[in-house]
Design an enzyme around this catalytic site. Structure first.
Site, PDB file in Angstrom:
ATOM      1  N   ALA A   1     105.999 -40.499  49.275  1.00 46.35           N
ATOM      2  CA  ALA A   1     105.513 -39.303  48.562  1.00 46.35           C
ATOM      3  C   ALA A   1     104.470 -38.566  49.395  1.00 46.35           C
ATOM      4  CB  ALA A   1     104.897 -39.720  47.233  1.00 46.35           C
ATOM      5  N   GLY A   2     104.567 -37.266  49.415  1.00 41.10           N
ATOM      6  CA  GLY A   2     103.577 -36.491  50.170  1.00 41.10           C
ATOM      7  C   GLY A   2     103.681 -35.008  49.855  1.00 41.10           C
TER       8      GLY A   2
ATOM      9  N   GLY B   1     109.896 -35.994  62.616  1.00 36.83           N
ATOM     10  CA  GLY B   1     109.551 -34.651  63.070  1.00 36.83           C
ATOM     11  C   GLY B   1     109.928 -33.653  61.985  1.00 36.83           C
TER      12      GLY B   1
ATOM     13  N   TYR C   1      96.646 -32.564  56.436  1.00 39.19           N
ATOM     14  CA  TYR C   1      97.895 -33.333  56.530  1.00 39.19           C
ATOM     15  C   TYR C   1      97.881 -34.235  57.778  1.00 39.19           C
ATOM     16  CZ  TYR C   1     103.055 -33.880  56.360  1.00 39.19           C
ATOM     17  OH  TYR C   1     104.345 -34.356  56.296  1.00 39.19           O
TER      18      TYR C   1
ATOM     19  N   GLY D   1     113.466 -34.449  50.019  1.00 36.74           N
ATOM     20  CA  GLY D   1     114.648 -34.587  50.880  1.00 36.74           C
ATOM     21  C   GLY D   1     114.783 -35.978  51.481  1.00 36.74           C
ATOM     22  N   ILE D   2     113.718 -36.457  52.132  1.00 38.18           N
ATOM     23  CA  ILE D   2     113.803 -37.781  52.768  1.00 38.18           C
ATOM     24  C   ILE D   2     113.878 -38.862  51.688  1.00 38.18           C
ATOM     25  CG2 ILE D   2     112.524 -39.454  54.193  1.00 38.18           C
ATOM     26  CD1 ILE D   2     111.486 -37.065  55.855  1.00 38.18           C
TER      27      ILE D   2
ATOM     28  N   THR E   1     102.080 -30.841  51.166  1.00 39.46           N
ATOM     29  CA  THR E   1     101.352 -30.040  52.170  1.00 39.46           C
ATOM     30  C   THR E   1     100.521 -28.981  51.448  1.00 39.46           C
ATOM     31  OG1 THR E   1     103.261 -28.555  52.364  1.00 39.46           O
ATOM     32  CG2 THR E   1     103.028 -30.246  54.064  1.00 39.46           C
TER      33      THR E   1
ATOM     34  N   PHE F   1      98.481 -27.078  64.115  1.00 41.99           N
ATOM     35  CA  PHE F   1      97.740 -25.879  63.701  1.00 41.99           C
ATOM     36  C   PHE F   1      97.974 -25.652  62.205  1.00 41.99           C
ATOM     37  CE2 PHE F   1      97.042 -21.420  63.012  1.00 41.99           C
ATOM     38  CZ  PHE F   1      96.149 -20.979  63.984  1.00 41.99           C
ATOM     39  N   GLY F   2      96.930 -25.533  61.440  1.00 45.23           N
ATOM     40  CA  GLY F   2      97.064 -25.259  60.003  1.00 45.23           C
ATOM     41  C   GLY F   2      97.225 -26.505  59.144  1.00 45.23           C
TER      42      GLY F   2
END
Ligand code: CAA
Length: 249
Positions: A92-93, A187, A156, A18-19, A95, A151-152
Site C-alpha cells: 500500500a502506498g 521503476g 515519497y 495496479g501492482i 503519492t 524531483f517533487g
C-alpha cells in the site's frame, strides 16, 4: 506455477492498486489463499467484482494501514477467519508530489504514515506468529525513487528509502527463524499512480528508461511471487530493482 504456494496464506496490502491487483492474481495462481486490504468501500466492491470476473477468489478486509490499532485488529480477524499469515506483501502506498517549497506538513505526514509507518504497523502485527511458526516471507514494495531520489518527491523518496533500511534490519533479526525479508523497488509501472503524473512529465521520464516503455504490473508481481516462494529461502535483506534499466547501481 500452480501449487508452489499451496496451503500458504498471503496478505497483500493495497490490493486495489495496479501492482497490488497483479500480485493478488499471481499469488492466487501460485496456490496461495490471498487476503487483501482496502480503505474505501467503493474501491473494494469494484475490486471484488473485477477479481471474481477474472476467476480470482480473494478475501478483502477493511484496514487503514497507517493506523497501528487497525493493523492489530486486521491480524486478529484474519487469524480467526482464515488462519495464520505466511506471506506479507507491504504494497500500500500513496503519492503527494510537490516541490519542497510548496509541501505542507499534511502532505509530508500522509506519505510517511501511509508508505513507511504502515510497513511497521502491518509487519509488527504479523511477525510474532511467523516467529512462533518459524516460517514466513515479508516483501516490502519500495521504489526506484527511494534509490535515486525524485524531483517533487521528498516525502515519497524518504519513505521509500526508509523501507529498505527496515528490510535490512528486520532481515537480520528473523533470519534464523526461517523468515526472509526483502525489498522490491519498481521503476515506472503502468498504474494509476504513474498515469497521474502529467503527460508531458511522464513522457520525459519514459525517454530515460532504456527499455523505452513503462513496466507492467505483472512484471513486478512475478518477482514478488518468486520472493514469496521456498526457492527464495537463501535470499534475505536484498533490494531488487525492476526499472527497465532507468537506474543501475
Ligand atoms: N529536474 C530539474 N528541474 C525540474 C524537474 C526535474 N526533474 N522537473 C521540473 N523541473 C523544473 C521545471 O522545469 C520548472 O522550472 P522553471 O520554474 O525554471 O520553469 C520548475 O522545476 C517547476 O517547479 P514547480 O515548483 O513550479 O513545480 P510544478 O508545480 O510545476 O510541478 C511536480 C512539480 C508536481 C513535482 C511535477 O514536476 C511532477 O509531477 N513531477 C513528476 C514527479 C514524479 O516522477 N512522480 C512519480 C509518481 S509515480 C510513483 O511515485 C511511482 C514510483 O514509485 C515510480
Amino acid at each position: 506455477m500452480s501449487g508452489i504456494l499451496d496451503g500458504k496464506i498471503a496478505l497483500i496490502t493495497g490490493g486495489t492498486g495496479g501492482i497490488g491487483k497483479a500480485t493478488c492474481k499471481r499469488l492466487t495462481k501460485m496456490g496461495a489463499r490471498v487476503v487483501s486490504t482496502y480503505l474505501g468501500e467503493s474501491k473494494a466492491v469494484e475490486m471484488r467484482e473485477q477479481m471474481k470476473e477474472q476467476g480470482c477468489n480473494i478475501a478483502i478486509y477493511p484496514c487503514d494501514v497507517s493506523d497501528f490499532d487497525q493493523c492489530q485488529a486486521l491480524a486478529d480477524n484474519i487469524q480467526n477467519d482464515i488462519g495464520p499469515v505466511d506471506i506479507v506483501v507491504n504494497n500500500a502506498g500513496i503519492t503527494r508530489d510537490t516541490t519542497m517549497k510548496k509541501m505542507t506538513a499534511e502532505q509530508w505526514q500522509a506519505v510517511i504514515n501511509n508508505n513507511l509507518n504502515s510497513v511497521f504497523n502491518v509487519t509488527r502485527a504479523f511477525i510474532e506468529s511467523m516467529l512462533e511458526r518459524q516460517t514466513g516471507r515479508v516483501v516490502n514494495i519500495s521504489s526506484i525513487n527511494g534509490q535515486k531520489g525524485q524531483f517533487g518527491q521528498a516525502n515519497y523518496s524518504a519513505a521509500k528509502a526508509g523501507i529498505h533500511g527496515f528490510t535490512m534490519a528486520l532481515a537480520q533479526e528473523v533470519a534464523r527463524k526461517g523468515i526472509t525479508v526483502n525489498t522490491v523497488s519498481p521503476g515506472y509501472i503502468a498504474t494509476e499512480m504513474v498515469m497521474a503524473v502529467p503527460e508531458e512529465v511522464r513522457n520525459q521520464i519514459i525517454a530515460q528508461i532504456p527499455v523505452w516503455r513503462l513496466g507492467k504490473p505483472e512484471e513486478i508481481a512475478a518477482l514478488i511471487g518468486f520472493l514469496a516462494s521456498e526457492d527464495a529461502a537463501f535470499i534475505t535483506g536484498a533490494n531488487f530493482a525492476a526499472n527497465g534499466g532507468q537506474h543501475m547501481h
